[in-house]
Design an enzyme around this catalytic site. Structure first.
Site, PDB file in Angstrom:
ATOM      1  NE  ARG A 243      -4.241  -1.444   0.049  1.00 13.72           N
ATOM      2  CZ  ARG A 243      -4.344  -2.502  -0.758  1.00 13.72           C
ATOM      3  NH1 ARG A 243      -3.371  -2.803  -1.619  1.00 13.72           N
ATOM      4  NH2 ARG A 243      -5.428  -3.259  -0.732  1.00 13.72           N
ATOM      5  CD  GLU A 272      -2.800   3.274  -5.717  1.00 18.78           C
ATOM      6  OE1 GLU A 272      -1.910   2.879  -4.953  1.00 18.78           O
ATOM      7  OE2 GLU A 272      -3.725   2.570  -6.131  1.00 18.78           O
ATOM      8  CG  HIS A 290      -2.992  -0.758  -6.935  1.00 17.88           C
ATOM      9  ND1 HIS A 290      -3.434  -0.085  -5.830  1.00 17.88           N
ATOM     10  CD2 HIS A 290      -2.963  -2.071  -6.573  1.00 17.88           C
ATOM     11  CE1 HIS A 290      -3.659  -0.946  -4.846  1.00 17.88           C
ATOM     12  NE2 HIS A 290      -3.377  -2.155  -5.275  1.00 17.88           N
TER      13      HIS A 290
HETATM   14  C1  DGY Z   1      -5.717  -6.008  -3.131  1.00 23.52           C
HETATM   15  O1  DGY Z   1      -6.446  -6.966  -3.423  1.00 23.52           O
HETATM   16  O2  DGY Z   1      -5.655  -5.580  -1.972  1.00 23.52           O
HETATM   17  C2  DGY Z   1      -4.898  -5.407  -4.238  1.00 23.52           C
HETATM   18  O3  DGY Z   1      -4.234  -4.276  -3.836  1.00 23.52           O
HETATM   19  C3  DGY Z   1      -5.739  -5.141  -5.471  1.00 23.52           C
HETATM   20  O4  DGY Z   1      -6.129  -6.343  -6.004  1.00 23.52           O
END
Ligand code: DGY
Length: 330
Positions: A243, A272, A290
């Site tokens: 993240r 983001e 992402h």
């Molecule tokens: C998640 O699933 O947490 C990813 O960041 C996106 O698929």
């Protein structure tokens, strides 16, 4: 009884069809802003919200929400205030497991791509600047024999370790930084004797590549800040597929600009989709939008899990992948 599902952005048919077979599905044509999402969730028109990472499901929304459950189309759920949802008796679910390998692939892609300067090299060829083999052209970093430091040792970190061992890397990890916790040999399983666990500060200091695999929580926000960047090797490369806010992105831009570390491969960003000023101009970065879980089969499996979760919650049952099972009324 007809169950009603609100889906904030279209997901693969594999999941949509399951929900259509179970009830009425509303897929929003455009992503809702926070006020629109709040109003829809408060309307009483829906049993379950199928949310995306970009949907902020905060205390304000939950205060007026009339929902049985929230099925997040992701394994991460930092976009949802789970404590408030639990207090309101609203179940939350996620989609673990199915995106592990795809995300670890992207971690390795970023690691290799940053080490071998793939973005710069590709741009050189496309611009007509490739004039033939040269001894000093596009010199990068080795991967074999280098130390990969992992922050976290969950599913995706382990899949990344498995790949890195195959590339001849020396893998060290800290299971839950910044806290110190030891993993037993039993927990290490197939990795016992193959990877080493170290205190977080030693992982940071020894890593030639530091790859982040922790959830975003209040403890991990800015886990990698200016002081951690300063403690890394000058030749080190930071990889983030977890993240964005786990990294202080402004401090990262400064560290990359001033040669405090050598490079960064990022699939996630602090704010983001915005990038910290200066990040996009830095040549020693590989920046992806992402896409850790972005393969057709994986997104389809995520849709099936999200739909199965949503249907169970609409029926008032515990979903297959609950985040807060304690929210289910006894
Ligand atoms: C998640 O699933 O947490 C990813 O960041 C996106 O698929």
């Amino acid at each position: 009884m007809t169950f009603r599902f609100l889906v904030t952005d279209s997901i693969p048919d594999s999941g949509l069809q399951m929900m259509r077979d179970a009830g009425e599905v509303t897929v929003l044509p455009t992503a809702p802003n926070p006020a629109e999402l709040r109003a829809l969730c408060a309307s009483g028109d829906y049993d379950v919200l199928l949310s995306q990472l970009a949907d902020t499901v905060d205390g304000e929304l939950l205060a007026t929400a009339k929902l049985r459950g929230i099925s997040n189309y992701a394994v991460g759920f930092n976009n949802i205030d789970v404590a408030v949802a639990t207090a309101k008796g609203i179940l939350v679910s996620n989609t673990p497991g199915v995106l592990t390998d795809a995300t670890a692939d992207i971690a390795l892609l970023l690691l290799l791509g940053t080490a071998r300067r793939v973005v710069e090299a590709d741009a050189l060829v496309r611009s007509g600047g490739f004039e033939g083999w040269k001894p000093q052209l596009m010199i990068g970093s080795d991967v074999a024999g280098q130390v990969l430091g992992l922050a976290g040792f969950g599913r995706i970190a382990r899949a990344t370790a498995r790949r890195a061992l195959g590339f001849g890397m020396d893998v060290v990890f800290s299971p839950r930084p910044p806290a110190e916790r030891m993993v037993s040999d039993e927990e290490l399983g197939e990795f016992a004797g193959k990877v080493r666990q170290l205190p977080w500060q030693d992982v940071v200091a020894q890593a030639d590549f530091l790859s982040l695999h922790v959830p975003l929580t209040e403890d991990t926000r800015h886990l990698v800040d200016a002081s951690v960047l300063a403690a890394m090797k000058p030749g080190a490369i930071l990889i983030n597929t977890a993240r964005g806010p786990v990294v202080d992105e402004a401090a990262l831009v400064t560290a990359l600009r001033e040669g405090i570390i050598a490079g960064a491969g990022l699939d996630v960003f602090e704010n983001e989709p915005a990038l910290a000023p200066g990040l996009a101009e830095l040549p020693n970065t590989v920046l992806l939008p992402h896409v850790g879980s972005a393969t057709g089969p994986v997104r389809s499996k995520m849709a099936v899990l999200a739909a199965a979760n949503a249907i169970a919650m609409a029926k008032g049952q515990l979903p297959p992948h609950p985040v807060n099972p304690e929210a289910l009324p006894a």
